[in-house]
Design a protein around this motif. Sequence first.
Motif, PDB file in Angstrom:
ATOM      1  N   PRO A 172       0.815  -1.223   0.000  1.00 23.14           N
ATOM      2  CA  PRO A 172       0.000   0.000   0.000  1.00 23.14           C
ATOM      3  C   PRO A 172       0.849   1.273   0.000  1.00 23.14           C
ATOM      4  O   PRO A 172       2.017   1.246   0.368  1.00 23.14           O
ATOM      5  CB  PRO A 172      -0.771  -0.082   1.324  1.00 23.14           C
ATOM      6  N   PHE A 173       0.232   2.360  -0.397  1.00 19.93           N
ATOM      7  CA  PHE A 173       0.796   3.725  -0.354  1.00 19.93           C
ATOM      8  C   PHE A 173       1.890   3.997  -1.382  1.00 19.93           C
ATOM      9  O   PHE A 173       2.618   4.975  -1.274  1.00 19.93           O
ATOM     10  CB  PHE A 173       1.318   4.078   1.053  1.00 19.93           C
ATOM     11  N   THR A 174       2.036   3.088  -2.356  1.00 18.29           N
ATOM     12  CA  THR A 174       3.100   3.296  -3.351  1.00 18.29           C
ATOM     13  C   THR A 174       2.556   3.120  -4.773  1.00 18.29           C
ATOM     14  O   THR A 174       3.300   2.723  -5.667  1.00 18.29           O
ATOM     15  CB  THR A 174       4.249   2.289  -3.141  1.00 18.29           C
ATOM     16  N   THR A 175       1.271   3.394  -4.971  1.00 12.87           N
ATOM     17  CA  THR A 175       0.631   3.045  -6.254  1.00 12.87           C
ATOM     18  C   THR A 175       1.438   3.487  -7.480  1.00 12.87           C
ATOM     19  O   THR A 175       1.835   2.656  -8.298  1.00 12.87           O
ATOM     20  CB  THR A 175      -0.777   3.672  -6.344  1.00 12.87           C
ATOM     21  N   SER A 176       1.690   4.792  -7.605  1.00 12.20           N
ATOM     22  CA  SER A 176       2.327   5.297  -8.829  1.00 12.20           C
ATOM     23  C   SER A 176       3.786   4.866  -8.902  1.00 12.20           C
ATOM     24  O   SER A 176       4.277   4.455  -9.963  1.00 12.20           O
ATOM     25  CB  SER A 176       2.234   6.826  -8.877  1.00 12.20           C
ATOM     26  N   VAL A 271       0.777 -11.305   5.125  1.00 13.10           N
ATOM     27  CA  VAL A 271       1.931 -10.645   5.760  1.00 13.10           C
ATOM     28  C   VAL A 271       1.822  -9.126   5.556  1.00 13.10           C
ATOM     29  O   VAL A 271       2.010  -8.338   6.490  1.00 13.10           O
ATOM     30  CB  VAL A 271       3.257 -11.183   5.155  1.00 13.10           C
ATOM     31  N   ILE A 272       1.454  -8.722   4.349  1.00 12.10           N
ATOM     32  CA  ILE A 272       1.340  -7.274   4.067  1.00 12.10           C
ATOM     33  C   ILE A 272       0.227  -6.672   4.931  1.00 12.10           C
ATOM     34  O   ILE A 272       0.385  -5.601   5.520  1.00 12.10           O
ATOM     35  CB  ILE A 272       1.090  -7.022   2.558  1.00 12.10           C
ATOM     36  N   GLN A 273      -0.900  -7.394   5.039  1.00 12.26           N
ATOM     37  CA  GLN A 273      -2.015  -6.892   5.860  1.00 12.26           C
ATOM     38  C   GLN A 273      -1.612  -6.745   7.320  1.00 12.26           C
ATOM     39  O   GLN A 273      -1.933  -5.749   7.956  1.00 12.26           O
ATOM     40  CB  GLN A 273      -3.209  -7.843   5.766  1.00 12.26           C
ATOM     41  N   SER A 274      -0.877  -7.747   7.826  1.00  7.16           N
ATOM     42  CA  SER A 274      -0.531  -7.637   9.248  1.00  7.16           C
ATOM     43  C   SER A 274       0.527  -6.548   9.446  1.00  7.16           C
ATOM     44  O   SER A 274       0.515  -5.847  10.448  1.00  7.16           O
ATOM     45  CB  SER A 274      -0.108  -8.975   9.834  1.00  7.16           C
ATOM     46  N   PHE A 275       1.408  -6.359   8.460  1.00 11.81           N
ATOM     47  CA  PHE A 275       2.421  -5.313   8.579  1.00 11.81           C
ATOM     48  C   PHE A 275       1.754  -3.935   8.623  1.00 11.81           C
ATOM     49  O   PHE A 275       2.139  -3.064   9.396  1.00 11.81           O
ATOM     50  CB  PHE A 275       3.388  -5.402   7.390  1.00 11.81           C
ATOM     51  N   TYR A 276       0.721  -3.765   7.777  1.00 10.12           N
ATOM     52  CA  TYR A 276       0.029  -2.461   7.734  1.00 10.12           C
ATOM     53  C   TYR A 276      -1.195  -2.420   8.650  1.00 10.12           C
ATOM     54  O   TYR A 276      -1.951  -1.447   8.638  1.00 10.12           O
ATOM     55  CB  TYR A 276      -0.347  -2.094   6.287  1.00 10.12           C
ATOM     56  N   ASN A 277      -1.380  -3.522   9.392  1.00  7.19           N
ATOM     57  CA  ASN A 277      -2.403  -3.548  10.434  1.00  7.19           C
ATOM     58  C   ASN A 277      -3.815  -3.262   9.919  1.00  7.19           C
ATOM     59  O   ASN A 277      -4.481  -2.354  10.386  1.00  7.19           O
ATOM     60  CB  ASN A 277      -2.007  -2.517  11.517  1.00  7.19           C
ATOM     61  N   TYR A 278      -4.242  -4.021   8.890  1.00  9.86           N
ATOM     62  CA  TYR A 278      -5.628  -3.874   8.432  1.00  9.86           C
ATOM     63  C   TYR A 278      -6.180  -5.246   8.075  1.00  9.86           C
ATOM     64  O   TYR A 278      -5.421  -6.196   7.890  1.00  9.86           O
ATOM     65  CB  TYR A 278      -5.703  -2.925   7.222  1.00  9.86           C
ATOM     66  N   THR A 279      -7.528  -5.332   8.003  1.00 12.20           N
ATOM     67  CA  THR A 279      -8.156  -6.584   7.553  1.00 12.20           C
ATOM     68  C   THR A 279      -8.978  -6.281   6.311  1.00 12.20           C
ATOM     69  O   THR A 279      -9.432  -5.147   6.125  1.00 12.20           O
ATOM     70  CB  THR A 279      -9.099  -7.158   8.635  1.00 12.20           C
ATOM     71  N   SER A 280      -9.181  -7.294   5.444  1.00 11.30           N
ATOM     72  CA  SER A 280      -9.951  -7.023   4.220  1.00 11.30           C
ATOM     73  C   SER A 280     -11.422  -6.839   4.548  1.00 11.30           C
ATOM     74  O   SER A 280     -11.899  -7.341   5.557  1.00 11.30           O
ATOM     75  CB  SER A 280      -9.803  -8.141   3.207  1.00 11.30           C
ATOM     76  N   ALA A 281     -12.121  -6.108   3.639  1.00 10.17           N
ATOM     77  CA  ALA A 281     -13.549  -5.799   3.848  1.00 10.17           C
ATOM     78  C   ALA A 281     -14.353  -7.078   3.769  1.00 10.17           C
ATOM     79  O   ALA A 281     -13.991  -7.993   3.067  1.00 10.17           O
ATOM     80  CB  ALA A 281     -14.007  -4.835   2.785  1.00 10.17           C
TER      81      ALA A 281
END
Length: 281
Positions: A172-176, A271-281
């Motif tokens: 996340p946060f690096t789209t472009s 791993v990416i979700q836990s690193f950025y501390n979010y869960t999918s909708a």
Amino acid sequence: KTLCAAGIIAGLLAFFWRDTFNPDSISGARVLLTGASTGIGEQMAYHYSRFGAEIVLTARRGTLLQKVMEKCLQLGAKKVFYIQADMSSPQAPEKVVQFALQKLGGLDHLVLNHIGGTPFRMWDGDVEHTRWLMQVNFLSYVALASAALPILAESKGSLVVVSSLTGKISTPFTTSYSATKFALDGFFSSLRHELAMQKQDVCITLCILGLIDTEMALEKTRCVCAAYPAAEAALAIIKGGATRAREVFYPWWLELLCCLRDWFPDQRDGVIQSFYNYTSA
Ligand code: NDP
């Protein structure tokens, strides 16, 4: 038996990861280096100088390039020149390559390293910024490579492209930024095949870097995880180009991460979700 197996594995690892770099291969080499005013590019300029290369440095800020040039001369560079250029201008790549050709009389290494500034934040729909970043981080690389290829073909030279883990695995946060780095992989990996098809002896080295302790990266990411030293990253890139490696991973374990990427996509995203501390909708 266990000891014997461990010995064999250690021997194989040492064989595959042995350092075949010969510093003499860089002595007198003609190098064009972009993004050379700060960060990893600046560190590469100093390493090339210690190895006795002839270098053309480029970036936008002349005062910084002047300082880097002076230090390069102290460190042992055979020749150093610099040219200010803004890679958001479509005319800049050709101008820079012609300058290098005129000053060095040829080219052995083209090292593409510069990047335009981009915020580390959630996608906000700014298509104009993505277009601009594509120009700086991707299209200018294509234009620089295309202007330099005939010269590199003459010298059987190396084309080194600096990329990132986010050019192999999206976070996340690096789209472009991530899009520009994936584009580099696509373009230059395809070009590598075409050069081989045409029996052109120009090697293309794609460098996949993790978090490196440059001012820009630390300021943007404010990451709590360990950042690796820019001088070491710079040396790994130079060694990769000089030994004509297809890809360089720094730190080395990113290669394992990239192998696992496609085998275990759910775990990768977990791993990416836990690193950025979010869960999918
Ligand atoms: P820096 O921001 O320190 O350096 C960027 C360089 O690019 C500077 O010399 C800058 O000089 C130049 N530059 C910026 N905008 C332009 C422009 N419009 N035209 C021409 N030159 C420009 O970055 P790093 O050293 O951290 O990164 C170097 C490379 O390593 C990049 O390709 C980056 O993607 C890659 N990388 C870095 C990581 C990190 O954690 N640091 C991680 C993964 C990959 P000036 O402003 O004077 O033009």
